[in-house]
Design a protein around this motif. Structure first.
Motif, PDB file in Angstrom:
ATOM      1  N   MET A 275      -4.822  -0.137  -7.707  1.00 30.97           N
ATOM      2  CA  MET A 275      -5.327   0.222  -6.243  1.00 30.97           C
ATOM      3  C   MET A 275      -4.392  -1.309  -5.742  1.00 30.97           C
ATOM      4  SD  MET A 275      -9.283   0.877  -5.715  1.00 30.97           S
ATOM      5  CE  MET A 275      -9.425   0.336  -3.963  1.00 30.97           C
ATOM      6  N   LEU A 276      -4.512  -2.155  -6.489  1.00 25.76           N
ATOM      7  CA  LEU A 276      -3.333  -3.581  -5.820  1.00 25.76           C
ATOM      8  C   LEU A 276      -2.185  -3.167  -5.892  1.00 25.76           C
ATOM      9  CD1 LEU A 276      -3.433  -6.260  -5.198  1.00 25.76           C
ATOM     10  CD2 LEU A 276      -3.265  -7.212  -7.696  1.00 25.76           C
ATOM     11  N   MET A 277      -1.488  -2.450  -7.030  1.00 23.77           N
ATOM     12  CA  MET A 277      -0.195  -2.062  -7.110  1.00 23.77           C
ATOM     13  C   MET A 277       0.212  -1.088  -6.196  1.00 23.77           C
ATOM     14  SD  MET A 277       1.570  -4.324  -9.057  1.00 23.77           S
ATOM     15  CE  MET A 277       0.205  -5.323  -8.633  1.00 23.77           C
ATOM     16  N   ASN A 278      -0.935   0.084  -5.662  1.00 18.68           N
ATOM     17  CA  ASN A 278      -0.440   0.865  -4.571  1.00 18.68           C
ATOM     18  C   ASN A 278      -0.271   0.236  -3.364  1.00 18.68           C
ATOM     19  OD1 ASN A 278      -3.002   3.398  -5.691  1.00 18.68           O
ATOM     20  ND2 ASN A 278      -1.070   2.874  -6.535  1.00 18.68           N
ATOM     21  N   ILE A 279      -0.911  -0.845  -3.109  1.00 15.93           N
ATOM     22  CA  ILE A 279      -0.675  -1.774  -1.829  1.00 15.93           C
ATOM     23  C   ILE A 279       0.530  -2.445  -1.740  1.00 15.93           C
ATOM     24  CG2 ILE A 279      -1.584  -3.693  -0.637  1.00 15.93           C
ATOM     25  CD1 ILE A 279      -4.367  -3.069  -1.351  1.00 15.93           C
ATOM     26  N   CYS A 280       1.106  -2.902  -3.036  1.00 14.81           N
ATOM     27  CA  CYS A 280       2.404  -3.207  -3.130  1.00 14.81           C
ATOM     28  C   CYS A 280       3.432  -2.452  -3.247  1.00 14.81           C
ATOM     29  CB  CYS A 280       2.532  -4.353  -4.359  1.00 14.81           C
ATOM     30  SG  CYS A 280       1.082  -5.572  -4.284  1.00 14.81           S
ATOM     31  N   ALA A 281       3.158  -1.279  -3.560  1.00 14.84           N
ATOM     32  CA  ALA A 281       4.445  -0.114  -3.751  1.00 14.84           C
ATOM     33  C   ALA A 281       5.277  -0.128  -2.758  1.00 14.84           C
ATOM     34  CB  ALA A 281       3.944   1.342  -3.996  1.00 14.84           C
ATOM     35  N   PRO A 282       5.046   0.080  -1.452  1.00 16.67           N
ATOM     36  CA  PRO A 282       5.950  -0.044  -0.377  1.00 16.67           C
ATOM     37  C   PRO A 282       6.801  -1.249  -0.436  1.00 16.67           C
ATOM     38  CG  PRO A 282       3.988   0.755   0.231  1.00 16.67           C
ATOM     39  CD  PRO A 282       3.802   0.098  -0.982  1.00 16.67           C
ATOM     40  N   LEU A 283       6.377  -2.393  -0.598  1.00 14.22           N
ATOM     41  CA  LEU A 283       6.924  -3.748  -0.678  1.00 14.22           C
ATOM     42  C   LEU A 283       7.977  -3.812  -1.775  1.00 14.22           C
ATOM     43  CD1 LEU A 283       7.380  -6.768   0.136  1.00 14.22           C
ATOM     44  CD2 LEU A 283       5.461  -7.336  -1.025  1.00 14.22           C
ATOM     45  N   PHE A 284       7.603  -3.360  -3.173  1.00 13.81           N
ATOM     46  CA  PHE A 284       8.500  -3.082  -4.178  1.00 13.81           C
ATOM     47  C   PHE A 284       9.722  -2.356  -3.737  1.00 13.81           C
ATOM     48  CE2 PHE A 284       4.889  -3.798  -7.162  1.00 13.81           C
ATOM     49  CZ  PHE A 284       4.786  -5.268  -6.897  1.00 13.81           C
ATOM     50  N   ASP A 285       9.651  -1.342  -3.068  1.00 11.18           N
ATOM     51  CA  ASP A 285      10.802  -0.328  -2.730  1.00 11.18           C
ATOM     52  C   ASP A 285      11.560  -1.209  -1.919  1.00 11.18           C
ATOM     53  OD1 ASP A 285      10.250   2.016  -4.262  1.00 11.18           O
ATOM     54  OD2 ASP A 285       8.883   2.936  -2.767  1.00 11.18           O
ATOM     55  N   ARG A 286      11.199  -1.946  -1.074  1.00 11.98           N
ATOM     56  CA  ARG A 286      11.963  -2.758  -0.026  1.00 11.98           C
ATOM     57  C   ARG A 286      12.804  -3.819  -0.814  1.00 11.98           C
ATOM     58  NH1 ARG A 286      11.379  -2.177   5.479  1.00 11.98           N
ATOM     59  NH2 ARG A 286      12.376  -4.330   5.700  1.00 11.98           N
ATOM     60  N   MET A 287      12.011  -4.474  -1.869  1.00 11.00           N
ATOM     61  CA  MET A 287      12.565  -5.623  -2.660  1.00 11.00           C
ATOM     62  C   MET A 287      13.524  -5.035  -3.459  1.00 11.00           C
ATOM     63  SD  MET A 287       9.025  -7.846  -3.093  1.00 11.00           S
ATOM     64  CE  MET A 287       9.867  -8.975  -4.089  1.00 11.00           C
TER      65      MET A 287
END
Length: 302
Positions: A275-287
């Protein structure tokens, strides 16, 4: 020439959503069979209620909101079945229904339906159950004699073969690792999921457990790590789309699972790590973009 705009998942594949979800359902059949074999008809009832409740919730919601009924895409059935597979066979029918309704209506439909939810519906429902009824969710039974027992992560003694075959206490679909691996093979053969996510989730968890002095085999084969890596972390909507962001996401899931198990209050960490990584997934795509977008030009500094 028209431009079609749509929400996630944006997958480069000729297969329809129904075909992909159908493949997931087929791949889950070994876990379903193993769960019913080890835990009996109580497990079958849980799985039937969770799946039917999820499909019903989506049907009723879309009817009441005057939207196109899309239960034939099988996504609701997948969510419902996953919920049943990650709960204890001792779960009462009403609790399973609440979980399915919460997953479909609150996590999925209120955010716009399939493709708009930012958390995995089945995992979020499980997290709600853990917070609301922790005693029920953490009470497991041994497959042989149906006696209440702790899981291997909480002190239950089990051999490697027991862990592989599923002769240990745990959630309905998480105990038999051979069944999960059969499902994984089917998903990879049909190109339903990418191999990178399950491989790097399990690999990073193994490395992290080794660094922390934990038993690697117990870490990988206990609890819901393998099931989560194959069926939860690979969710199309809530996982990254780019190659490098996928690697960061997968490693993050594996590392967080081990850290929660080692230092957290719960012996299991799969739900909250994903769940924590789900929240971070869009940020990872941008980074971590794979390449420059066509027509994109970096602004010059003033």
């Amino acid at each position: 020439m028209s431009l079609i705009l749509s929400t996630a998942p944006h997958i480069r594949t000729p297969h329809s959503t129904q075909r992909l979800m159908g493949n997931v359902l087929i791949s889950l059949l070994p876990c379903v069979a193993a769960g019913i074999y080890f835990f009996g008809w109580a497990a079958a009832l849980v799985l039937a209620v969770s799946t039917a409740s999820a499909v019903l919730a989506e049907f009723v919601w879309q009817k009441l909101t005057h939207k196109t009924v899309r239960i034939n895409d099988l996504s609701a059935a997948v969510t419902g079945l996953l919920i049943g597979l990650v709960v204890t066979p001792k779960a009462p029918w009403w609790m399973v229904m609440i979980a399915s309704f919460f997953a479909i209506i609150i996590v999925k439909q209120l955010f716009g339906g399939l493709g708009d939810n930012f958390l995995n519906p089945a995992l979020t429902a499980r997290a709600v159950l853990l917070a609301s009824w922790p005693a029920i969710m953490t009470t497991h039974v041994t497959p042989v004699d149906a006696v209440t027992s702790a899981t291997p992560l909480a002190g239950y003694s089990a051999t490697t073969m027991d862990l592989l075959l599923g002769k240990v206490p745990g959630a309905i679909g998480e105990t038999c690792k051979i069944a999960i691996l059969i499902g994984l093979a089917y998903l990879l053969i049909t190109r339903t999921i990418r191999w990178e996510i399950p491989v790097f989730v399990v690999g990073s968890a193994a490395v992290m457990s080794l660094l922390l002095g934990m038993d690697v085999l117990t870490t990988v084969l206990s609890g819901g790590l393998l099931f989560g890596a194959v069926y939860m972390a690979t969710d199309y909507v809530t996982s990254p789309m780019k190659r490098w962001s996928t690697l960061v996401y997968s490693i993050g899931v594996g590392v967080m699972i081990v850290l929660i198990r080692k230092f957290g209050a719960y012996p299991e960490g799969v739900t909250y790590a994903i769940m924590l990584m789900n929240i971070c997934a869009p940020l990872f795509d941008r980074m971590f973009p794979d390449r420059k977008l066509y027509g994109h030009k970096k602004e010059a500094k003033a």
